[in-house]
Design an enzyme around this catalytic site. Structure first.
Site, PDB file in Angstrom:
ATOM      1  N   LYS A 188      -7.018  -6.550  -2.566  1.00 56.35           N
ATOM      2  CA  LYS A 188      -7.954  -5.814  -1.717  1.00 56.35           C
ATOM      3  C   LYS A 188      -8.605  -4.694  -2.534  1.00 56.35           C
ATOM      4  O   LYS A 188      -7.900  -3.887  -3.151  1.00 56.35           O
ATOM      5  CB  LYS A 188      -7.228  -5.228  -0.506  1.00 56.35           C
ATOM      6  N   LYS A 191       0.844  -1.190   0.000  1.00 56.89           N
ATOM      7  CA  LYS A 191       0.000   0.000   0.000  1.00 56.89           C
ATOM      8  C   LYS A 191       0.883   1.243   0.000  1.00 56.89           C
ATOM      9  O   LYS A 191       1.951   1.260   0.628  1.00 56.89           O
ATOM     10  CB  LYS A 191      -0.889  -0.008   1.246  1.00 56.89           C
TER      11      LYS A 191
END
Length: 393
Positions: free
Chosen positions: A86, A28
């Site tokens: 995700k 991320k």
């Protein structure tokens, strides 16, 4: 068993997370919002460097709820070799169409939907995620710096989310500015995984670099996946962790205890055996004393303590089940819940109804652990054989 997910930004951070024991390395960009996507090249580098030592996940980005956009972003991540993708789901009338667009990809990668506790959460989507083949659903926070997950949803609401996921066979993840004191509270709910970024970073700043001591602290507070070498090693490396996990390692004759207490906690409770008491709440005061076996270590951080938050959360979880007829029943439930922690040796629970008369009525009970509780017990399953071996020496 609850897994630890560590969000990292590059190969160097991924290596720290692996060395310190994170179960899932999550890719991320912390500078790009809650689900900032990293460059595809960086993701490929981390997957290659990880070389199967840990499961790898990556976020698809802060994307609009457009089916084709989500599909293409997920497709690009699958090509990098990650284990999980995700995908954030914002409140939208297009949510169902987006889920359907991702359905074909669920056969090729583990899909995890991300919902946001500080926005509107639609739990009716959970069966749709399950039907589409998603692996799990994670709760996070959309606006960083505006409160932790547990400030947006109380422990009872989070339990409702985890239970709803479990009912449709989805793994439930919890994240969102989680701090070390939150861990023991959230483990009560038995989520599939807990996600961290800021708690792993220098100065607890999610945009700073992650640091090994912070990762280790969080790792130590989450029991290892059962059956792993690391799980057994915890018994050899640091006996301090036994006390933190709820173990008692003192001999049965040792009676030194510390007391954790919650006093004068007043909550609205659905309680009472009379018909006129049903369908409405009454004020109930809780005074709870918990005697815990004293650790041989001086308390330095959350690895060394039995938190009073656990007491408050136990009460709230019991109340979330619905109406209770008797204060006696309520007191017994509280004592049973707290004595399930092997380090707890005695509970004094005082429960008082404040709205019955001009005064207080209620009960105080004392419940103690059986004498054999001085032996080595464990709160989390999977390590009993090794533990028994170590205590025979």
């Amino acid at each position: 068993m609850t897994l630890m997910l560590a969000s990292v930004a590059d190969v160097a951070e991924a290596e720290i997370a692996i060395v310190e024991g994170a179960d899932i390395v999550d890719l991320k960009d912390p500078f790009q919002g809650p689900l900032g996507a990293l460059p595809i090249a960086t993701i490929r580098d981390v997957v290659a460097a990880t070389a199967g030592r840990r499961r790898v996940s990556a976020v698809a980005g802060n994307l609009e709820m457009v089916p084709a956009v989500l599909h293409d972003a997920a497709e690009a991540l699958i090509a990098t070799g990650v284990d999980y993708v995700k995908i954030g789901f914002l409140p939208s009338a297009a949510a169902a169409a987006c889920i359907d667009a991702l359905r074909p990809l669920a056969k090729r990668v583990r899909l995890v939907a991300v919902l946001f506790a500080d926005l509107a959460i639609d739990l009716s989507l959970l069966p749709r995620f399950a039907a589409a083949g998603f692996e799990g659903v994670m709760l996070d926070t959309a606006v960083k710096g505006k409160g932790r997950l547990i400030e947006h949803m109380d422990i009872a609401a989070l339990k409702g989310f985890v239970d709803a996921c479990r009912e449709v066979k989805l793994s439930a993840g919890l994240a969102g500015a989680l701090e070390p004191p939150d861990i023991s509270r959230l483990l009560l709910l038995e989520p599939g995984f807990l996600g961290f970024r800021g708690a792993l970073c220098v100065g607890r700043d999610r945009k700073a670099r992650i640091a090994a001591p912070q990762v280790k602290l969080v790792r130590d507070l989450i029991p290892r996946e059962r059956g792993t070498k690391e799980a057994a090693e915890e018994f050899k490396v640091d006996l301090r962790l036994l006390a933190a996990r709820g173990y008692s390692i003192e001999p049965a004759s040792k009676t030194e205890v510390d007391r954790v207490f919650v006093h004068e906690l007043v909550l609205p409770v659905y309680i009472g055996a009379y018909d006129f008491e049903r369908g409405k709440t009454q004020r109930v005061r809780f005074c709870i004393d918990v005697d815990i076996r004293r650790s041989t270590y001086h308390a330095e951080d959350m690895r060394d303590v039995f938190s009073y938050d656990i007491v408050v959360d136990a009460i709230r979880l019991i109340l979330s089940r619905g109406h209770v007829d008797l204060v006696e029943t309520l007191a017994e439930l509280i004592a049973d819940a707290l004595l399930s922690y092997p380090r707890v040796c005695r509970v004094i629970a005082r429960v008082e109804k404040l709205d019955v008369i001009e005064g207080r009525v209620g009960i105080e009970i004392t419940r103690e652990r059986a004498a054999e509780s001085g032996k080595l017990h464990q709160l989390f399953a999977g390590l009993s054989d090794y533990a028994a071996t170590k205590t025979k020496g």
